[in-house]
Design an enzyme around this catalytic site. Structure first.
Site, mmCIF file in Angstrom:
data_model
loop_
_atom_site.group_PDB
_atom_site.id
_atom_site.type_symbol
_atom_site.label_atom_id
_atom_site.label_comp_id
_atom_site.label_asym_id
_atom_site.label_seq_id
_atom_site.Cartn_x
_atom_site.Cartn_y
_atom_site.Cartn_z
ATOM 1 C CD GLU A 1 42.953 5.471 49.560
ATOM 2 O OE1 GLU A 1 42.582 6.498 50.155
ATOM 3 O OE2 GLU A 1 42.819 4.398 50.138
ATOM 4 C CG ASP B 1 40.389 11.879 56.417
ATOM 5 O OD1 ASP B 1 40.770 10.983 56.306
ATOM 6 O OD2 ASP B 1 39.152 12.111 55.727
ATOM 7 C CE1 TYR C 1 41.674 1.217 54.207
ATOM 8 C CE2 TYR C 1 41.323 2.443 52.460
ATOM 9 C CZ TYR C 1 42.055 2.124 53.681
ATOM 10 O OH TYR C 1 42.773 3.299 54.039
#
Ligand code: PLP
Lengths: 402, 257
Positions: B46, B57, B169
């Site tokens: 990635e 994040d 994912y």
């Protein structure tokens, strides 16, 4: 008076996907989709429930001090050559319109069976309001505030803590409002089962822009009736409010969008999302955003922490595009002049945010953009107490205190 | 290299998939770090295209993004650097939607393909908002990897598994990226639900910090994403070889089960 026919733009419910025209939507990570859907369903049910609405209105009346008056500014009107009416949100409990929203979302939090609220704050007004509603309703409260703002607004940090809230200084990114929103979003993902994110303006993912506008429309609904009484049954020619995320202006405009009044939102010159923004996606919504050529979000900069937001609520982006509202901006110096002018002529010290709306009006009456004799309703979204020390350091010399 | 066939082939040959992460532009030699990850056994990498407001994040990748942006990286410069060195494994761009929108969906997809990118992960477009990008991406030959969360209800999970391309994912936990002391209990549950729904490779990520956690998460799925723990090393000044050794530890643990 109402606008007839095809020109009519309404502030109605957004589409099923939460859109006002091309703007809005729900751009959140998968983990937050169920929570947004839950808030939407809960608000839709509550807003249609007479019992919920009665509790909300009851607290606005008995706790927050509504209805707020509309004050006619005789001396300032004479100086500007217009008839100026102020909608006095500065007279509410906690000193700004933010209380209208947090009482609604606080009650909704209880309705959803959650025990905790989190919120972002810039100047600290929304943080103080959220901490207040949390204390009133017995909810735990955590406020995310950029570290730069915790330093600029020390007094509000203390007020929030006194009200029993935890204040978390945000040290990421630019350490201001947009980063406080990012941090609140991050926290919400991990606490979503117990916690409601009480967003402070008409921004964020659907249903927040719509919900916060509905919770703020009390400003415009009251003001329209009050203006009709004062103006012999007619509506003002011009309705003006300042725009950070856009909640006091959206609430004000909602009351007047069906009249023929000209609607003007005033942003800070350093945070002018309609003037200099480009469509993009941030904080869960598609709207106009200050950004560079690669799409990195830029920081808004002005003397007013409450307007330092690089975006604008999606419904404003829509109203701007549809031509129903106009958006202008005001710079730091003229804002300080307008603040002093209102203080000296009317005995009202405004917060820096609504001083932007007034600064634009002063300029617009002088350059003829607003014709002499116009009737004007301006939303005085908050009082100046929170800004006193900042204004003292900026204006002290002039006033003789510096 | 196309994402799904590459990952399926590895999985069907009995391997657990290892997907690593590198923030573009974090150092001058960031492509060397990416390459050493591949050499140490990553099955795909990635590539994080840094955004000013990375709301999904945690502290480590935020810090990496801030540092890379301060060094002047742009999506364009990152993709050009990738284009200059072909990799033997698929590359997946991981970024936020505003950077894609600003470039223009088709233009972004075309540029990514030129750089050898064959997959994309954009965490701030859920199913309801992702169709325009998915169309632009599939037109260009890019697989859009969708993220599933522990709170995703069954009907949505099925839809998501059907629409995802390349792999699915699985987000291990309710939270943002960043190291955690233990693997969240929600990881295995979600992995099991996804495996029951789809034959696409199921790769679990968020919070995987040690080879032991990687093995644990991969046992219930087809593989793992390892990101923050590697970026913490790069941020702390670890040399290319050291990061390679770190990735090799994960590879070995996954191979040994
Ligand atoms: C007094 C006052 N007015 C206006 C604003 C701007 O917010 P909005 O545009 O949502 O009304 C703030 C925000 O902190 C405020 O404190």
């Amino acid at each position: 008076m109402t606008i007839a026919g095809a020109n009519r733009v309404e502030m109605a419910e957004p589409s099923e996907s939460g859109r006002f025209g091309d703007y809005g939507g729900r751009y959140v990570p998968e983990a937050l989709v169920p929570a947004c859907a839950e808030v939407e369903a809960a608000f839709r049910a509550a807003w249609a429930d007479p019992d919920f609405v009665a509790r909300y209105r009851g607290l606005l009346a008995d706790y927050a001090g509504r209805p707020t008056p509309v004050t006619e500014c005789h001396r300032l009107s004479a100086e500007l050559g217009v008839r100026l009416l102020l909608k006095r949100e500065d007279l509410t409990h906690t000193g700004s319109h933010k209380i209208n929203n947090v009482i609604g979302q606080g009650l909704l939090t209880v309705e959803m069976g959650k025990q905790r609220v989190i919120a972002e704050t810039g100047a600290g007004q929304h943080g103080v309001a959220t901490a207040t509603a949390a204390a009133l309703l017995g909810l735990q409260c955590v406020i995310y505030m950029g570290e730069v703002d915790t330093e600029r607004q020390e007094l509000n940090v203390f007020r929030m803590r006194l009200l029993g809230a935890e204040v978390v200084p945000v040290r990421s990114g630019s350490r201001t409002l947009k980063d406080a929103v990012n941090e609140a979003m991050r926290a919400w993902v991990s606490e979503v089962e117990t916690t409601h994110y009480c967003i402070g303006s008409v921004m964020g993912p659907h249903p927040f822009p719509w919900m916060v506008r509905e919770l703020q429309r009390v400003i415009g609904d009251e003001a329209r009736e009050q203006c009709r009484t004062l103006l012999g049954g007619s509506d003002p020619d011009l309705v003006v409010a300042c725009v950070g995320g856009g909640s006091n202006s959206a609430g004000t405009f909602a009351g007047f969008v069906g009249t023929s009044a000209r609607l003007v939102g005033v942003e800070a010159a350093g945070g002018s999302a309609v003037g200099r923004g480009v469509p993009g996606v941030l904080h869960g919504m598609r709207s106009l955003l200050l950004q560079d050529e690669a799409g990195q979000i830029l920081e808004a900069e002005s003397i007013s922490a409450g307007l330092d937001y690089p975006g604008i609520g999606p419904e404003h982006a829509y109203l701007a595009g549809a031509g129903r509202a106009e958006y202008a901006s005001a710079g730091d110096d003229e804002v300080l002049d307008a603040l002093s002018l209102l203080a000296r002529t009317e005995g009202i010290i405004p917060a820096l945010e609504p001083a932007h709306a007034l600064a634009w009006l002063v300029r617009a009456t002088r350059d003829g953009t607003v014709p002499g004799g116009s009737t004007v309703l301006l939303t005085m979204s908050g009082r100046g107490d929170k800004d006193a020390s900042q204004v003292m350091s900026l204006l002290g010399d002039r006033v003789g205190l510096g | 290299m196309a994402l799904e066939p590459a990952l399926r082939a590895r999985r069907d040959a009995g391997a657990k998939l290892l997907v690593t992460y590198m923030t573009a532009g974090l150092t001058d030699d960031w492509v060397d770090y990416l390459q050493v990850m591949v050499e140490a056994g990553a099955d795909a990498v990635e590539v994080g295209l840094p955004f000013s407001d990375p709301a999904m994040d945690g502290p480590t990748i935020q810090e990496a993004s801030v540092r890379a942006l301060a060094r002047g990286v742009t999506p364009g410069s990152a993709l050009s650097a990738l284009a200059a060195r072909e990799q033997p494994v698929p590359l997946v761009a991981m970024t936020y939607y505003n950077l894609v929108l600003r470039a223009g969906l088709e233009r972004f997809a075309a540029r990514a393909v030129e750089a050898g990118v064959t997959g994309a992960i954009i965490p701030d477009i859920p199913l309801e908002e992702s169709a325009p990008w998915e169309d632009a991406a599939s037109g260009a030959g890019i697989a859009t990897v969708l993220l599933a969360a522990p709170v995703t209800p069954d009907d949505r999970l099925a839809l998501l598994a059907r629409r995802s391309r390349g792999f699915v994912y699985g987000v291990n936990l309710m939270g943002v990226t960043g190291e955690r002391a233990t693997l969240a209990g929600s990881a295995k549950v979600l992995a099991g639900r996804l495996k029951a729904l789809t034959d696409l490779p199921v790769v679990m990520g968020f919070g995987i910090s040690t080879p032991e956690q990687a093995v644990e998460a991969a046992a219930a799925a087809d593989g793992v994403v390892v990101a923050s723990v590697l970026m913490r090393s790069v941020l702390a000044g670890a040399a290319v070889g050291e990061v390679g050794a770190q990735v090799a530890d994960f590879r070995r643990a996954l191979d040994e089960g």
